[in-house]
Design a protein around this motif. Structure first.
Motif, PDB file in Angstrom:
ATOM      1  N   VAL A   1       0.870  -1.184   0.000  1.00  0.00           N
ATOM      2  CA  VAL A   1       0.000   0.000   0.000  1.00  0.00           C
ATOM      3  C   VAL A   1       0.902   1.227   0.000  1.00  0.00           C
ATOM      4  O   VAL A   1       1.810   1.328   0.833  1.00  0.00           O
ATOM      5  N   GLN A   2       0.660   2.138  -0.965  1.00  0.00           N
ATOM      6  CA  GLN A   2       1.505   3.327  -1.020  1.00  0.00           C
ATOM      7  C   GLN A   2       0.710   4.615  -1.104  1.00  0.00           C
ATOM      8  O   GLN A   2      -0.154   4.753  -1.972  1.00  0.00           O
ATOM      9  N   LYS A   3       1.027   5.528  -0.190  1.00  0.00           N
ATOM     10  CA  LYS A   3       0.451   6.879  -0.176  1.00  0.00           C
ATOM     11  C   LYS A   3      -1.061   6.871  -0.383  1.00  0.00           C
ATOM     12  O   LYS A   3      -1.610   7.647  -1.157  1.00  0.00           O
ATOM     13  N   LEU A   4      -1.716   5.953   0.320  1.00  0.00           N
ATOM     14  CA  LEU A   4      -3.143   5.748   0.099  1.00  0.00           C
ATOM     15  C   LEU A   4      -3.986   6.786   0.834  1.00  0.00           C
ATOM     16  O   LEU A   4      -3.833   7.000   2.036  1.00  0.00           O
ATOM     17  N   THR A   5      -4.894   7.425   0.085  1.00  0.00           N
ATOM     18  CA  THR A   5      -5.858   8.332   0.716  1.00  0.00           C
ATOM     19  C   THR A   5      -7.269   7.952   0.293  1.00  0.00           C
ATOM     20  O   THR A   5      -7.477   7.383  -0.778  1.00  0.00           O
ATOM     21  N   LYS A   6      -8.224   8.268   1.172  1.00  0.00           N
ATOM     22  CA  LYS A   6      -9.638   8.106   0.835  1.00  0.00           C
ATOM     23  C   LYS A   6     -10.421   9.268   1.412  1.00  0.00           C
ATOM     24  O   LYS A   6     -10.403   9.501   2.634  1.00  0.00           O
ATOM     25  N   THR A   7     -11.054  10.026   0.511  1.00  0.00           N
ATOM     26  CA  THR A   7     -11.993  11.062   0.930  1.00  0.00           C
ATOM     27  C   THR A   7     -13.364  10.635   0.424  1.00  0.00           C
ATOM     28  O   THR A   7     -13.548  10.437  -0.775  1.00  0.00           O
ATOM     29  N   TYR A   8     -14.302  10.423   1.359  1.00  0.00           N
ATOM     30  CA  TYR A   8     -15.642  10.000   0.947  1.00  0.00           C
ATOM     31  C   TYR A   8     -16.389  11.156   0.298  1.00  0.00           C
ATOM     32  O   TYR A   8     -15.965  12.325   0.383  1.00  0.00           O
ATOM     33  N   GLY A   9     -17.522  10.802  -0.347  1.00  0.00           N
ATOM     34  CA  GLY A   9     -18.324  11.777  -1.095  1.00  0.00           C
ATOM     35  C   GLY A   9     -18.737  12.994  -0.284  1.00  0.00           C
ATOM     36  O   GLY A   9     -18.911  14.079  -0.835  1.00  0.00           O
ATOM     37  N   ASN A  10     -18.872  12.811   1.031  1.00  0.00           N
ATOM     38  CA  ASN A  10     -19.287  13.934   1.889  1.00  0.00           C
ATOM     39  C   ASN A  10     -18.100  14.796   2.320  1.00  0.00           C
ATOM     40  O   ASN A  10     -18.250  15.670   3.173  1.00  0.00           O
TER      41      ASN A  10
ATOM     42  N   GLY B   1     -10.713  -4.333  -2.716  1.00  0.00           N
ATOM     43  CA  GLY B   1     -11.295  -3.917  -3.985  1.00  0.00           C
ATOM     44  C   GLY B   1     -12.760  -3.525  -3.910  1.00  0.00           C
ATOM     45  O   GLY B   1     -13.438  -3.420  -4.937  1.00  0.00           O
ATOM     46  N   ILE B   2     -13.274  -3.312  -2.711  1.00  0.00           N
ATOM     47  CA  ILE B   2     -14.696  -2.982  -2.523  1.00  0.00           C
ATOM     48  C   ILE B   2     -14.918  -1.479  -2.594  1.00  0.00           C
ATOM     49  O   ILE B   2     -15.962  -1.020  -3.025  1.00  0.00           O
ATOM     50  N   VAL B   3     -13.955  -0.726  -2.104  1.00  0.00           N
ATOM     51  CA  VAL B   3     -14.031   0.733  -2.094  1.00  0.00           C
ATOM     52  C   VAL B   3     -12.857   1.246  -2.935  1.00  0.00           C
ATOM     53  O   VAL B   3     -11.752   0.709  -2.856  1.00  0.00           O
ATOM     54  N   ASN B   4     -13.101   2.252  -3.768  1.00  0.00           N
ATOM     55  CA  ASN B   4     -12.008   2.808  -4.571  1.00  0.00           C
ATOM     56  C   ASN B   4     -11.225   3.844  -3.771  1.00  0.00           C
ATOM     57  O   ASN B   4     -11.816   4.636  -3.044  1.00  0.00           O
ATOM     58  N   PRO B   5      -9.898   3.839  -3.930  1.00  0.00           N
ATOM     59  CA  PRO B   5      -9.100   4.863  -3.255  1.00  0.00           C
ATOM     60  C   PRO B   5      -9.275   6.218  -3.939  1.00  0.00           C
ATOM     61  O   PRO B   5      -9.678   6.276  -5.098  1.00  0.00           O
ATOM     62  N   SER B   6      -8.968   7.275  -3.210  1.00  0.00           N
ATOM     63  CA  SER B   6      -8.961   8.608  -3.835  1.00  0.00           C
ATOM     64  C   SER B   6      -7.625   8.870  -4.511  1.00  0.00           C
ATOM     65  O   SER B   6      -7.564   9.443  -5.582  1.00  0.00           O
ATOM     66  N   SER B   7      -6.534   8.426  -3.851  1.00  0.00           N
ATOM     67  CA  SER B   7      -5.212   8.503  -4.484  1.00  0.00           C
ATOM     68  C   SER B   7      -4.307   7.471  -3.838  1.00  0.00           C
ATOM     69  O   SER B   7      -4.646   6.891  -2.802  1.00  0.00           O
ATOM     70  N   GLY B   8      -3.155   7.251  -4.470  1.00  0.00           N
ATOM     71  CA  GLY B   8      -2.225   6.249  -3.970  1.00  0.00           C
ATOM     72  C   GLY B   8      -2.420   4.932  -4.696  1.00  0.00           C
ATOM     73  O   GLY B   8      -3.238   4.850  -5.618  1.00  0.00           O
ATOM     74  N   SER B   9      -1.648   3.903  -4.302  1.00  0.00           N
ATOM     75  CA  SER B   9      -1.765   2.630  -5.002  1.00  0.00           C
ATOM     76  C   SER B   9      -1.768   1.466  -4.029  1.00  0.00           C
ATOM     77  O   SER B   9      -1.204   1.539  -2.931  1.00  0.00           O
ATOM     78  N   VAL B  10      -2.427   0.398  -4.439  1.00  0.00           N
ATOM     79  CA  VAL B  10      -2.444  -0.847  -3.665  1.00  0.00           C
ATOM     80  C   VAL B  10      -2.185  -2.008  -4.619  1.00  0.00           C
ATOM     81  O   VAL B  10      -2.917  -2.191  -5.599  1.00  0.00           O
ATOM     82  N   LEU B  11      -1.114  -2.768  -4.334  1.00  0.00           N
ATOM     83  CA  LEU B  11      -0.825  -3.975  -5.101  1.00  0.00           C
ATOM     84  C   LEU B  11      -1.061  -5.192  -4.220  1.00  0.00           C
ATOM     85  O   LEU B  11      -0.654  -5.224  -3.059  1.00  0.00           O
ATOM     86  N   VAL B  12      -1.754  -6.180  -4.778  1.00  0.00           N
ATOM     87  CA  VAL B  12      -1.955  -7.462  -4.083  1.00  0.00           C
ATOM     88  C   VAL B  12      -1.417  -8.549  -5.009  1.00  0.00           C
ATOM     89  O   VAL B  12      -1.868  -8.668  -6.153  1.00  0.00           O
ATOM     90  N   GLY B  13      -0.439  -9.296  -4.526  1.00  0.00           N
ATOM     91  CA  GLY B  13       0.200 -10.301  -5.375  1.00  0.00           C
ATOM     92  C   GLY B  13       0.770  -9.675  -6.642  1.00  0.00           C
ATOM     93  O   GLY B  13       0.804 -10.309  -7.694  1.00  0.00           O
ATOM     94  N   GLY B  14       1.189  -8.416  -6.542  1.00  0.00           N
ATOM     95  CA  GLY B  14       1.780  -7.719  -7.681  1.00  0.00           C
ATOM     96  C   GLY B  14       0.761  -7.084  -8.625  1.00  0.00           C
ATOM     97  O   GLY B  14       1.139  -6.407  -9.577  1.00  0.00           O
TER      98      GLY B  14
END
Ligand code: ADP
Ligand code: ADP
Length: 224
Positions: free
Chosen positions: A6-15, A52-65
């Motif tokens: 997980v790298q530089k992951l952010t999540k801002t919800y719609g509200n 994979g249920i919620v989309n990130p706002s920015s950043g990256s997530v790798l699972v098994g590459g």
């Protein structure tokens, strides 16, 4: 390479609420990682994005590459998720609940595998019972069986022992130990420090959408 990165992951919800504010996290294959933090810390958001249920706002997530947003089919097949709520159909049998779940992942039926999963979770004698007939602890184990039905390499448990009594909590811990012995990488969220202490190899402390620290268990306990 780590199995989850997980790298530089952010999540801002719609509200406009910032649930994650830049999380970096590597998870090694075969470890048990506890994500410890109070309600509202961002734990469920973090694992929902990795699954994979919620989309990130920015950043990256790798699972098994693989990237969890672009390649969600590949990443999801590596992952089993045990949600917080008991969400299975009360009028379905244990056997059907777990077998159908395997089908959802496009895997061929494998009765021998389902049998071994149910036996490992001490649910074999209940295979023909309806979910509504089971105790709370058994229902939780059915959710774990569902999550294991497609042979994931990584298992996420969201607050597996929230609101359960001491005996049931011990039972869940034993189940987690058994899964680890089978080589499954396990990530669980919890707000119980004893739980993190008891079963995890590493503990990550999350609050306010940030991973404040992550340590091998022994090192962490000296700091808290
Ligand atoms: P996104 O911006 O990722 O699309 P949304 O803000 O649209 O997410 O919300 C997705 C869903 O979560 C909606 O159905 C919303 O009602 C629900 N939701 C909103 N606020 C909360 C909250 N505080 N906790 C849990 N769910 C919420
Ligand atoms: P935890 O699992 O640590 O309790 P969550 O990830 O569920 O934390 O929630 C983190 C914060 O994000 C909480 O304040 C929650 O109310 C908020 N939140 C969760 N889902 C949504 C949503 N869909 N829309 C808006 N806010 C949300």
């Amino acid at each position: 390479a780590p199995i989850v990165s997980v790298q530089k992951l952010t999540k801002t919800y719609g509200n406009g609420f910032e649930a994650l504010k830049g999380v970096d996290l590597d998870i090694e294959e075969g470890e048990i990682l506890a994500l410890l933090g109070p309600n509202g810390a961002g734990k469920t958001t973090l694992i929902s994005i990795i699954c994979g249920i919620v989309n990130p706002s920015s950043g990256s997530v790798l699972v098994g590459g693989h990237d969890v947003v672009k390649d969600f089919r590949q990443t999801r097949s590596l992952i089993g998720l045990v949600p917080q709520e008991l969400t299975t159909d009360q009028f379905e049998t244990v056997w059907n609940t777990v077998s159908f779940s395997r089908g959802v992942y496009g895997k061929k039926p494998d009765p021998a595998l389902i049998e071994s999963v149910l036996k490992d979770l001490s649910l074999w004698s209940k295979k023909d019972n309806m979910i509504r007939e089971l105790s709370g602890g058994m229902k939780r184990r059915v959710l774990i069986a569902k999550a294991l039905s497609h042979e994931p390499k990584i298992l996420f448990l969201d607050e597996p022992t929230a609101g359960v009594d001491v005996n049931l909590r011990r039972e869940m811990w034993q189940v987690v130990e058994k899964l680890r012995a089978n080589g499954v990488t396990i990530i669980l969220t919890t707000h119980y420090i004893e739980e993190a202490e008891e079963i995890a190899d590493r503990v990550g402390v999350i609050n306010g959408g940030q991973l404040l620290l992550i340590e091998k268990k022994t090192a962490l306990m000296k700091k808290l």
